[in-house]
Design a protein around this motif. Structure first.
Motif, mmCIF file in Angstrom:
data_model
loop_
_atom_site.group_PDB
_atom_site.id
_atom_site.type_symbol
_atom_site.label_atom_id
_atom_site.label_comp_id
_atom_site.label_asym_id
_atom_site.label_seq_id
_atom_site.Cartn_x
_atom_site.Cartn_y
_atom_site.Cartn_z
ATOM 1 N N ASP A 99 20.621 52.248 30.438
ATOM 2 C CA ASP A 99 19.747 51.922 31.978
ATOM 3 C C ASP A 99 19.694 50.729 31.753
ATOM 4 N N ARG A 100 20.425 49.914 30.455
ATOM 5 C CA ARG A 100 20.474 48.600 30.137
ATOM 6 C C ARG A 100 19.097 47.775 30.078
ATOM 7 N N SER A 101 17.921 48.693 29.554
ATOM 8 C CA SER A 101 17.633 48.102 28.948
ATOM 9 C C SER A 101 17.703 47.667 27.954
ATOM 10 N N PRO A 102 16.238 46.786 27.275
ATOM 11 C CA PRO A 102 17.219 46.247 26.086
ATOM 12 C C PRO A 102 16.770 46.792 25.250
ATOM 13 N N SER A 103 15.402 47.930 25.337
ATOM 14 C CA SER A 103 14.774 48.972 24.498
ATOM 15 C C SER A 103 16.132 50.189 23.935
ATOM 16 N N ARG A 161 26.460 48.439 25.800
ATOM 17 C CA ARG A 161 25.114 48.838 27.116
ATOM 18 C C ARG A 161 25.189 49.575 28.247
#
Lengths: 257, 330
Positions: free
Chosen positions: B271-275, B267
């Motif tokens: 960019d820490r987005s789930p996708s 992570r």
């Protein structure tokens, strides 16, 4: 341009009748405020308009059409939900980019027009300087503007905002209302649930006053925010001044029944 | 807008390739590169062929498949449930698959054919999915899904305890315990054929919904107002986890921590987005498990260390150090 209308709309949440027989037509180019005490059915009304909850009776018509699918609604009406909870620490720019989801195919990437819409939305909400910050680390006022930018990035002809002023200081409240007004003046339909009667009086073109699921008064702020109506619906006394350019409303006390 | 560090995916692929080569080259019996190369080009000696193609190759393929599936399932579930503590077992699929396998061991069915055990495990995972649907199918909140998953997992766990409790002799109990610890030892191509379709189907279902997970950052209403069909996404997630994780656990036994830590490890490089973490978690999980499986072969212990034991022992400190560094974000 989008027109949202309801005909005899009823919504039940469990056994509780949240919206009871609301008939209203909302036209583009206006900033419409929905006011009323807690539990009057304001949020349920807008959620039904967005198709997020089912109408138990009556209809919701978007541009005269009933039963639009979720993606079609998403492209026509942007929604700013209540509260500021963000579940992942996303960068501001990524968060705003979520607004483009209704326009993207399952595996397609952001195109030039998407990037342009994202940037334009960040400029309008004045958050361009925050674009690389992590959204969960922003102050309440900054976060509210970022979430507003996310809603604007949809580029929809209508915007529905549920209590966008909650937890904002007066300066930021004015910023948000001015932005919503600018959207309406540019031709959008803007609908917002408000608790602050002074802000509602100052900025809205039209107010819908709700009580126990019914739409009880509908009109211009100076016709809706009368001492009578406030006493009957909210049970409050208010100082009301109709002399200036816009009505001033200051709730001052609770009425004994 | 960069979603991931530009080198993240290439690095993980390189790591995975290195692990795959290592998994073929390293083991208890040393094989010289020349002998390995000879087998790969189609003319090696009998012993080298047997070790490489019948023992190490299935083990390598399963390590990649199981590790990738666990990493991906962990990333998907953390995104969907919006909970950084979610891991592949939260929906009860792993426990249910384990119960199916334990039943095969308990009733002696596993001796009929090596494939009976994994097939029963997958069947049990699918039954558990059915129960999960009955309990949490129509509800919208992720909390209902977690609670239903806990119920299914606990029930399956109770079944496993029952089998241990009633096992006719210590050896039977020992056999069950050993399987539960998780390992890729002595797996054959038959196991690969059982597990691969499940893992491939599960991974495809989970990889399809990255956008939905991102949209859920705004909550359920926010996501639906962006045109996301949450009901469909939830269905794909439940199916993907049950089939994929069920298929993985069926051949490997319970391997903990991979699904929990891999998303956390990759992570910070996204960019820490789930996708953004779905694919890296798949690759990272595959690489991690492949290396862990090499380690259990090389660490000199009297009986081979179980893979699940090693991942747990190594996983906890890595996870703790990582959380200490990252905690400000939660």
């Amino acid at each position: 341009m989008v027109t949202i209308a309801t005909e005899g709309l009823e919504v039940r949440l469990g056994r509780h009748a949240a919206v009871r027989g609301v008939d209203v037509t909302l036209e583009p180019g206006r900033l419409v405020g929905i006011i009323g005490p807690n539990g009057a059915g304001k949020s349920s009304l807008i959620r039904a308009m967005l198709g997020l909850i089912r109408a138990d009776a009556g209809r919701v018509l978007i541009d005269g059409k009933e039963g639009m699918d979720r993606r079609e609604i998403a492209r026509r009406i942007a929604y700013l939900p209540q509260g500021q909870t963000l579940h992942w620490p996303l960068a501001v720019e990524r968060l705003v980019a979520l607004g483009r989801l209704p326009h993207l195919g399952p595996l397609s990437r952001l195109r030039g027009e998407d990037e342009a819409a994202i940037e334009a939305a960040m400029v309008r909400a004045d958050v361009l300087s925050l674009k690389d910050r992590v959204a969960t680390e922003l102050s309440g006022g900054e976060r509210a503007r970022v979430l507003l930018a996310r809603a604007l990035a949809v580029g929809a002809p209508a915007l529905i905002a549920d209590e966008p002023l909650a937890a904002l200081d007066p300066g930021h409240q004015i910023d948000v209302m001015a932005l919503l007004q600018a959207e309406a003046q540019a031709g959008s339909l803007v609908v917002t649930v408000l608790h602050d009667l002074a802000m509602a009086a100052r900025w809205c073109d039209r107010l819908l006053l709700m009580e126990e699921g019914r739409l009880v008064v509908d009109g211009a702020p100076r016709d809706v925010l009368t001492a009578d109506n406030l006493a009957r619906v909210y049970g409050i006394a208010a100082r009301i001044d109709l002399e200036g350019d816009w009505p001033l409303v200051l709730p001052v006390g609770r009425l004994e029944n | 807008m960069t979603v991931r560090h530009p080198l993240l995916l290439p690095m993980l692929v390189a790591l995975l390739l290195l692990g795959a080569v290592g998994s073929l080259a390293l083991g208890v019996v040393p094989l010289s590169p020349a002998r390995i190369l000879a087998v790969l080009t189609g003319h090696g000696d009998e012993t080298a062929r047997a070790i490489l193609l019948d023992l190490r190759l299935p083990r390598m393929v399963l390590g990649i498949a199981v590790g990738g599936m666990l990493g991906l399932a962990g990333a998907s579930l953390q995104g969907y449930l919006r909970n950084p503590l979610a891991e592949p077992s939260v929906l009860g699929a792993s426990n249910a698959a384990a119960l199916g396998a334990v039943a095969a061991l308990y009733f002696g069915l596993s001796q009929l054919h090596p494939v009976v055990l994994p097939l029963l495990a997958i069947l049990a995972a699918l039954v558990a999915l059915g129960v999960l649907f009955l309990l949490a199918g129509p509800a919208e909140s992720p909390l209902t899904l977690i609670l239903a998953g806990i119920a299914v997992a606990t029930l399956a766990g109770a079944g496993i305890s029952l089998a241990l409790n009633l096992s006719p002799n210590p050896f039977a109990a020992m056999e069950i315990m050993t399987w539960l610890m998780g390992s890729l030892e002595n797996r054959s191509m038959a196991h690969v054929l059982v597990a691969m379709p499940c893992v491939a189907a599960g991974a495809a279902l989970l990889l399809a919904d990255g956008r939905t997970l991102d949209a859920l950052t705004l909550g359920e209403d926010g996501a639906q107002a962006l045109g996301i069909d949450l009901g469909g996404a939830r269905l794909r997630l439940m199916l993907g986890v049950a089939i994929g994780v069920g298929g993985a656990v069926a051949v490997s036994g319970a391997i903990g921590f991979v699904g929990l830590i891999v998303p956390h490890l990759v992570r910070p490089l996204t960019d820490r987005s789930p996708s953004a973490i779905l694919l890296p978690s798949l690759l990272g999980g595959a690489a991690l498990l492949t290396f862990a499986d090499i380690a259990v072969r090389l660490i000199p212990t009297s009986s081979e260390l179980k893979l699940g034991v090693l991942t747990a022992i190594l996983g906890v400190p890595v996870f703790l150090v990582h959380l200490m560094r990252e905690r400000r974000l939660w």
